[in-house]
Design an enzyme around this catalytic site. Structure first.
Site, PDB file in Angstrom:
ATOM      1  N   ASP A   1     -26.838  58.275   4.311  1.00 51.31           N
ATOM      2  CA  ASP A   1     -26.994  59.579   4.535  1.00 51.31           C
ATOM      3  C   ASP A   1     -28.262  59.977   5.143  1.00 51.31           C
ATOM      4  OD1 ASP A   1     -24.364  60.228   3.256  1.00 51.31           O
ATOM      5  OD2 ASP A   1     -25.312  60.516   1.536  1.00 51.31           O
TER       6      ASP A   1
ATOM      7  N   TYR B   1     -27.190  50.001  -3.617  1.00 49.23           N
ATOM      8  CA  TYR B   1     -28.093  51.289  -3.532  1.00 49.23           C
ATOM      9  C   TYR B   1     -29.064  51.247  -4.821  1.00 49.23           C
ATOM     10  CZ  TYR B   1     -24.401  52.738  -0.531  1.00 49.23           C
ATOM     11  OH  TYR B   1     -23.416  52.842   0.497  1.00 49.23           O
TER      12      TYR B   1
ATOM     13  N   TYR C   1     -18.384  56.197  -1.965  1.00 45.21           N
ATOM     14  CA  TYR C   1     -19.430  57.282  -2.180  1.00 45.21           C
ATOM     15  C   TYR C   1     -20.155  57.335  -3.504  1.00 45.21           C
ATOM     16  CZ  TYR C   1     -16.658  59.434   1.817  1.00 45.21           C
ATOM     17  OH  TYR C   1     -15.928  59.633   2.926  1.00 45.21           O
TER      18      TYR C   1
END
Ligand SMILES: [Zn+2]
Ligand SMILES: [Zn+2]
Length: 409
Positions: free
Chosen positions: A231, A297, A369
């Site tokens: 993103d 992440y 996601y």
């Protein structure tokens, strides 16, 4: 029909050069060039019929005596390539339709099945002459340059094939998209909102890497092919993300990779950093784009009214190894098809606390996601951390810290 009969039938169409005559039986193997073969057919035709020899006079009705200008065409190619670095080349020709139709008519009238098309002889003969003048080799499969001859206008169009190099990038600053976005108002034309740049964001990873590279390659453009994308507001740190950079229409092709890497890192001013690994080819782009690598992440989450750390940890335990059903998130629903997909959470762990939240590390299958895994996206993602905890949770900060390479597979 024997060869003499056939030669007579071809000569009856009109004035024809030895090249075009020889090509009519070109794929029969005589170990001769087309014009030698054509010349031999002509001689034996007159000998057998005991008639006085008559050579090619006037202008060939098929090729308009193109072959007399081979050297001139080769010079045009050489001059069109003057400022371009290349190792290998390929000659192509836009044969005017009338020329192609002329020879095809003879093939079908006389049912010739061994004829060679005009185009391939021109390409080969000009190619040989260019090779002699430049010392460079023709390459049918992977040429650096394609020179297209335009017989009607007497010009040469040069197509320079892209150069590709690959490596990994790290994005150290938030707010930079991976590739450039057109301004939402003017769609790239330029308006007041975008300062007449046509861009929604002034920089992108693509441009930060591409700009110094365009200079070194003296290229027309640079296109970034990434193994997925993060993103805009996420950094890409840790291992970095694999990418292939395509340099469009480069006038130079041999650049030292270390120098290129230095120039990019210097130009990107610490906002993006690259480590370059190797030269690549167009075929590799498909591979990197279809990359199914797992991503790891590091995220900062805010949890409303959390009772205890152990409550959080048992909620994380409940997500570990679980397959998540995700309906296309609301934030991207306007540009992606609305569907439900299943992705696995491979690992999710608590790594520490900060004033403004909890730091977690999540490893997920490609396409999971992360923000929605945490927030639940109003019930569109299930299960989610918010659902398990029974209270609102949101991601306030997200970084990609690892993209596994699948280049070995
Ligand atoms: Zn001809
Ligand atoms: Zn604009």
């Amino acid at each position: 029909m024997d060869l003499t009969g056939l030669t007579g039938a071809i000569l009856a169409y009109g004035e024809i050069c030895d090249h075009c005559l020889g090509r009519m039986v070109g794929k029969r193997s005589f170990g001769l060039t087309n014009d030698q073969r054509g010349g031999a057919l002509r001689i034996s035709y007159f000998l057998v019929r005991n008639e006085p020899y008559r050579g090619h006079e006037g202008i060939c009705w098929i090729c308009q005596d193109f072959f007399e200008a081979i050297d001139e065409w080769a010079d045009r190619v050489v001059s069109a390539l003057k400022d371009i670095e290349f190792g290998t080349f390929l000659i192509g020709t836009r044969i005017p339709p009338l020329m192609a139709e002329s020879e095809e008519m003879v093939w079908s009238d006389l049912t010739l099945s061994h004829a060679e098309p005009l185009k391939s002889e021109i390409n080969r003969e000009v190619g040989k002459a260019v090779s002699e003048k430049t010392g460079k080799e023709a390459d049918l499969a992977h040429p650096d340059i394609v020179a297209l001859l335009e017989p009607l206008s007497g010009t040469v169009e040069v197509q320079v094939k892209s150069v590709f190099f690959s490596g990994r990038y790290r994005k150290l600053e938030r707010g930079i998209p991976q590739t450039h976005w057109h301004c939402r108002i003017c769609r790239g034309k330029g308006c007041e909102r975008c300062g007449f740049t046509g861009k929604q964001y002034q920089d992108s990873v693509e441009e930060l890497i591409g700009r110094p590279a365009i200079g070194l390659f003296s290229a027309k453009g640079a296109v970034l092919h990434g193994a997925g994308r993060e993103d805009i507001d996420a950094r890409m740190i840790g291992t970095g993300r694999p990418f292939i950079m395509e340099m469009v229409s480069p006038n130079r092709r041999t650049i030292d990779l270390r120098k290129l890497e230095e120039a990019i890192n210097e130009g990107a001013g610490g906002r993006v950093e690259v480590s370059l690994e190797r030269w690549s080819r167009r075929e590799d782009v498909e591979t990197i784009k279809s990359d199914k690598a797992h991503k790891k992440y590091r995220i900062l989450v805010e949890i409303e009214d959390l009772l205890s750390l152990s409550e959080l940890q048992s909620a994380l335990e409940a997500l570990k190894g679980v397959t998540i059903e995700q309906r296309t998130p609301q934030r991207v629903a306007h540009r992606r098809a609305d569907k439900i997909r299943e992705r696995k959470v491979l690992d999710i762990t608590y790594v520490g606390s900060k004033d403004d939240g909890f730091v977690l590390e999540v490893t997920g299958e490609a396409g999971l996601y992360i923000k929605e895994l945490i927030s639940g996206d109003h019930g569109r993602t299930r299960p989610s951390l918010a659902e398990i905890l029974g209270r609102p949770v949101r991601v306030s900060c997200l970084d990609v810290i690892q993209v596994d390479s699948r280049e070995e597979e």
